[in-house]
Design a protein around this motif. Structure first.
Motif, PDB file in Angstrom:
ATOM      1  N   PRO A 183       0.704  -1.395  -0.043  1.00  0.00           N
ATOM      2  CA  PRO A 183       0.404  -0.082  -0.172  1.00  0.00           C
ATOM      3  C   PRO A 183       0.781   1.317   0.331  1.00  0.00           C
ATOM      4  N   VAL A 184       0.254   2.726  -0.628  1.00  0.00           N
ATOM      5  CA  VAL A 184       1.039   4.013  -0.781  1.00  0.00           C
ATOM      6  C   VAL A 184      -0.417   4.279   1.013  1.00  0.00           C
ATOM      7  N   ILE A 185       0.896   5.289   1.122  1.00  0.00           N
ATOM      8  CA  ILE A 185       0.472   6.356   2.790  1.00  0.00           C
ATOM      9  C   ILE A 185       0.958   7.545   2.436  1.00  0.00           C
ATOM     10  N   PHE A 186       0.093   8.639   2.981  1.00  0.00           N
ATOM     11  CA  PHE A 186       0.780   9.915   2.665  1.00  0.00           C
ATOM     12  C   PHE A 186       1.478  10.101   4.142  1.00  0.00           C
ATOM     13  N   MET A 187       2.718   9.300   4.389  1.00  0.00           N
ATOM     14  CA  MET A 187       2.799  10.002   5.942  1.00  0.00           C
ATOM     15  C   MET A 187       2.816  11.458   5.975  1.00  0.00           C
ATOM     16  N   GLU A 188       3.166  12.278   5.379  1.00  0.00           N
ATOM     17  CA  GLU A 188       2.774  14.253   5.810  1.00  0.00           C
ATOM     18  C   GLU A 188       2.010  14.430   4.555  1.00  0.00           C
ATOM     19  N   ILE A 189       1.137  14.895   4.763  1.00  0.00           N
ATOM     20  CA  ILE A 189       0.412  16.106   3.543  1.00  0.00           C
ATOM     21  C   ILE A 189      -0.206  16.999   4.638  1.00  0.00           C
ATOM     22  N   GLY A 190      -0.278  18.721   3.862  1.00  0.00           N
ATOM     23  CA  GLY A 190      -0.539  20.323   4.107  1.00  0.00           C
ATOM     24  C   GLY A 190      -0.660  20.379   3.543  1.00  0.00           C
ATOM     25  N   CYS A 191      -0.820  21.934   3.563  1.00  0.00           N
ATOM     26  CA  CYS A 191      -0.162  23.128   3.576  1.00  0.00           C
ATOM     27  C   CYS A 191      -0.636  23.976   4.459  1.00  0.00           C
ATOM     28  N   ARG A 192      -0.619  25.213   4.618  1.00  0.00           N
ATOM     29  CA  ARG A 192      -0.307  26.279   5.414  1.00  0.00           C
ATOM     30  C   ARG A 192      -1.814  27.007   4.993  1.00  0.00           C
ATOM     31  N   SER A 193      -2.545  27.803   5.799  1.00  0.00           N
ATOM     32  CA  SER A 193      -3.757  28.607   6.125  1.00  0.00           C
ATOM     33  C   SER A 193      -3.347  30.056   5.789  1.00  0.00           C
ATOM     34  N   ALA A 194      -2.534  29.867   4.131  1.00  0.00           N
ATOM     35  CA  ALA A 194      -1.437  30.973   3.616  1.00  0.00           C
ATOM     36  C   ALA A 194      -1.910  31.507   1.876  1.00  0.00           C
ATOM     37  N   LEU A 195      -1.800  32.438   1.312  1.00  0.00           N
ATOM     38  CA  LEU A 195      -2.074  32.346   0.554  1.00  0.00           C
ATOM     39  C   LEU A 195      -1.159  31.809  -0.693  1.00  0.00           C
ATOM     40  N   GLY A 196      -1.431  30.745  -1.156  1.00  0.00           N
ATOM     41  CA  GLY A 196      -0.341  30.542  -2.540  1.00  0.00           C
ATOM     42  C   GLY A 196       0.193  29.316  -2.259  1.00  0.00           C
ATOM     43  N   CYS A 197      -0.503  29.017  -0.928  1.00  0.00           N
ATOM     44  CA  CYS A 197       0.291  27.742  -0.071  1.00  0.00           C
ATOM     45  C   CYS A 197       0.312  26.281  -0.643  1.00  0.00           C
ATOM     46  N   ALA A 198      -0.801  26.196  -1.541  1.00  0.00           N
ATOM     47  CA  ALA A 198      -1.076  24.871  -2.456  1.00  0.00           C
ATOM     48  C   ALA A 198      -0.290  24.643  -3.827  1.00  0.00           C
ATOM     49  N   THR A 199       0.693  25.831  -3.691  1.00  0.00           N
ATOM     50  CA  THR A 199       1.473  25.777  -4.948  1.00  0.00           C
ATOM     51  C   THR A 199       2.759  25.854  -4.126  1.00  0.00           C
ATOM     52  N   MET A 200       2.926  25.768  -2.915  1.00  0.00           N
ATOM     53  CA  MET A 200       4.274  25.159  -2.368  1.00  0.00           C
ATOM     54  C   MET A 200       3.694  24.926  -0.799  1.00  0.00           C
ATOM     55  N   PRO A 201       2.581  23.513  -1.561  1.00  0.00           N
ATOM     56  CA  PRO A 201       2.648  22.790  -0.030  1.00  0.00           C
ATOM     57  C   PRO A 201       3.743  22.897   1.165  1.00  0.00           C
ATOM     58  N   TRP A 202       5.103  22.828   0.737  1.00  0.00           N
ATOM     59  CA  TRP A 202       6.026  22.344   1.799  1.00  0.00           C
ATOM     60  C   TRP A 202       6.330  24.300   2.835  1.00  0.00           C
ATOM     61  N   ASP A 203       5.887  24.984   2.259  1.00  0.00           N
ATOM     62  CA  ASP A 203       6.594  26.166   2.648  1.00  0.00           C
ATOM     63  C   ASP A 203       6.277  26.922   3.702  1.00  0.00           C
ATOM     64  N   PHE A 204       7.408  26.788   4.953  1.00  0.00           N
ATOM     65  CA  PHE A 204       6.549  27.357   6.182  1.00  0.00           C
ATOM     66  C   PHE A 204       7.910  28.139   6.491  1.00  0.00           C
ATOM     67  N   MET A 205       8.458  29.018   5.828  1.00  0.00           N
ATOM     68  CA  MET A 205       9.414  30.514   5.955  1.00  0.00           C
ATOM     69  C   MET A 205       8.443  31.824   4.871  1.00  0.00           C
ATOM     70  N   HIS A 206       7.327  31.546   4.278  1.00  0.00           N
ATOM     71  CA  HIS A 206       6.664  33.363   4.174  1.00  0.00           C
ATOM     72  C   HIS A 206       5.378  33.641   4.963  1.00  0.00           C
ATOM     73  N   LYS A 207       6.200  33.779   5.638  1.00  0.00           N
ATOM     74  CA  LYS A 207       5.235  34.403   6.946  1.00  0.00           C
ATOM     75  C   LYS A 207       4.956  35.514   6.406  1.00  0.00           C
ATOM     76  N   GLU A 208       5.302  35.902   4.831  1.00  0.00           N
ATOM     77  CA  GLU A 208       4.393  36.991   5.148  1.00  0.00           C
ATOM     78  C   GLU A 208       3.206  36.954   4.166  1.00  0.00           C
ATOM     79  N   LEU A 209       2.882  35.978   3.640  1.00  0.00           N
ATOM     80  CA  LEU A 209       2.127  35.771   2.842  1.00  0.00           C
ATOM     81  C   LEU A 209       0.548  35.804   3.678  1.00  0.00           C
ATOM     82  N   PRO A 210      -0.353  36.412   3.138  1.00  0.00           N
ATOM     83  CA  PRO A 210      -1.779  36.948   4.197  1.00  0.00           C
ATOM     84  C   PRO A 210      -2.684  35.435   4.454  1.00  0.00           C
ATOM     85  N   PHE A 211      -3.539  35.255   5.242  1.00  0.00           N
ATOM     86  CA  PHE A 211      -4.115  34.699   6.043  1.00  0.00           C
ATOM     87  C   PHE A 211      -5.385  34.319   4.700  1.00  0.00           C
TER      88      PHE A 211
END
Length: 298
Positions: free
Chosen positions: A205-233
């Motif tokens: 089987p395949v399992i997604f051991m991590e998946i998600g994105c931040r609640s910030a504009l543009g987050c789903a274009t780069m779901p791994w991102d945790f650095m761009h704190k200036e992006l709006p909610f």
């Protein structure tokens, strides 16, 4: 305990208890046990027992990071003959680290054990990983998983040695900031096809051991991102990311599930949800998506 109880209320059935230690730099061959940095065994035992008391299953997930701040994917050495002693030394130390937690996972009856997370540069060392997996299986008798990074799943030759094909599914499925659920679904479909082929090839089987994105504009274009704190909610984009992947993967019989990143040990106050731009979904639209989905599909 309050955080775990709120997680349980989403309808989730599992947690990945993830914790880390730090090696000095990406070229270090020693992985220290420093309880000034790493959760103690007593901390882990407490967390596992609290989760189990709520009826949650536990995947124990020890992680090695680098103190110099470089991503763990770069831990390793050049691919040349002179580097082999360094590889041997690192895998010896990593093996000691993992075996300790494999024993703990066995003692605490954890339902799954993760043997590595996004260790991209180490993955071509097939013989080292095969020997390590053999060691782990002597200590832990439950299912083991390795957590690849998205895009590297097909390159791992020893994936057939583990019980689940794990990946950090931070696939950039939005074409633009604020994209629709429909657009994201279209971009998840080729990912699903790729994962289906990998399952067919290896038979596990395949399992997604991590998946998600931040609640910030543009987050789903780069779901791994945790650095761009200036992006709006923006909770809508995060919710679309969640709903789109649930719709695409839920009915696949070869797909084992999602470990959503992230749910913090200490949650913010509910009223802070409308300004929090992190990965957590507590109090946000994505949490409602998850609750509704899990409620309907039980």
């Amino acid at each position: 305990m309050d955080s775990l109880r709120k997680l349980k209320e989403t309808g989730s059935e599992w947690i990945a208890l993830s914790f880390y230690t730090l090696q000095n730099n990406v070229y270090s061959t020693e992985i220290p046990f420093d309880y000034g940095l790493t959760m103690t065994d007593r901390d882990i035992e407490h967390a596992v027992k609290e989760a189990k008391a709520l009826g949650l299953k536990v995947c124990l997930k020890p992680v090695v990071n680098s103190k110099d701040g470089i991503w763990r994917a770069h831990i390793g050495f050049p691919e040349e003959a002179g580097a082999e002693p360094y590889w041997d030394a690192w895998f010896r130390s990593y093996g000691n680290f993992l075996c300790h937690y494999a024993e703990l996972a066995q003692e605490l009856n954890c339902e799954m054990f993760c043997i590595g997370c996004e260790m991209v540069k180490t993955e071509p060392k097939d013989e080292h990983w095969t020997r390590l997996i053999e060691q782990i299986r002597q200590l832990y008798d439950g299912p083991i998983v390795y957590n690849a990074n998205h895009g590297s799943e097909e390159r791992i030759k020893w994936f057939d040695q583990v019980d689940l094909i794990g990946t950090s599914a931070y696939y950039p499925v939005a074409n633009q900031p604020g994209d629709s659920e429909e657009a994201m679904i279209a971009n998840w479909l080729p990912v699903r096809d790729k994962m289906a082929l990998l399952h067919e090839k290896l038979g596990i089987p395949v399992i997604f051991m991590e998946i998600g994105c931040r609640s910030a504009l543009g987050c789903a274009t780069m779901p791994w991102d945790f650095m761009h704190k200036e992006l709006p909610f923006n909770e809508e984009e995060q919710a679309n990311f969640y709903s789109s992947v649930l719709k695409v993967f839920w009915e696949e019989t070869w797909f084992a599930g999602f470990f959503w990143w992230d749910w913090s040990v200490k949650l913010y106050d509910q009223e802070a949800a409308k300004s929090n731009v992190g990965f957590d979904i507590y109090g946000k639209k994505a949490e409602r998506v998850l609750k509704e989905w899990y409620g309907k599909h039980r």
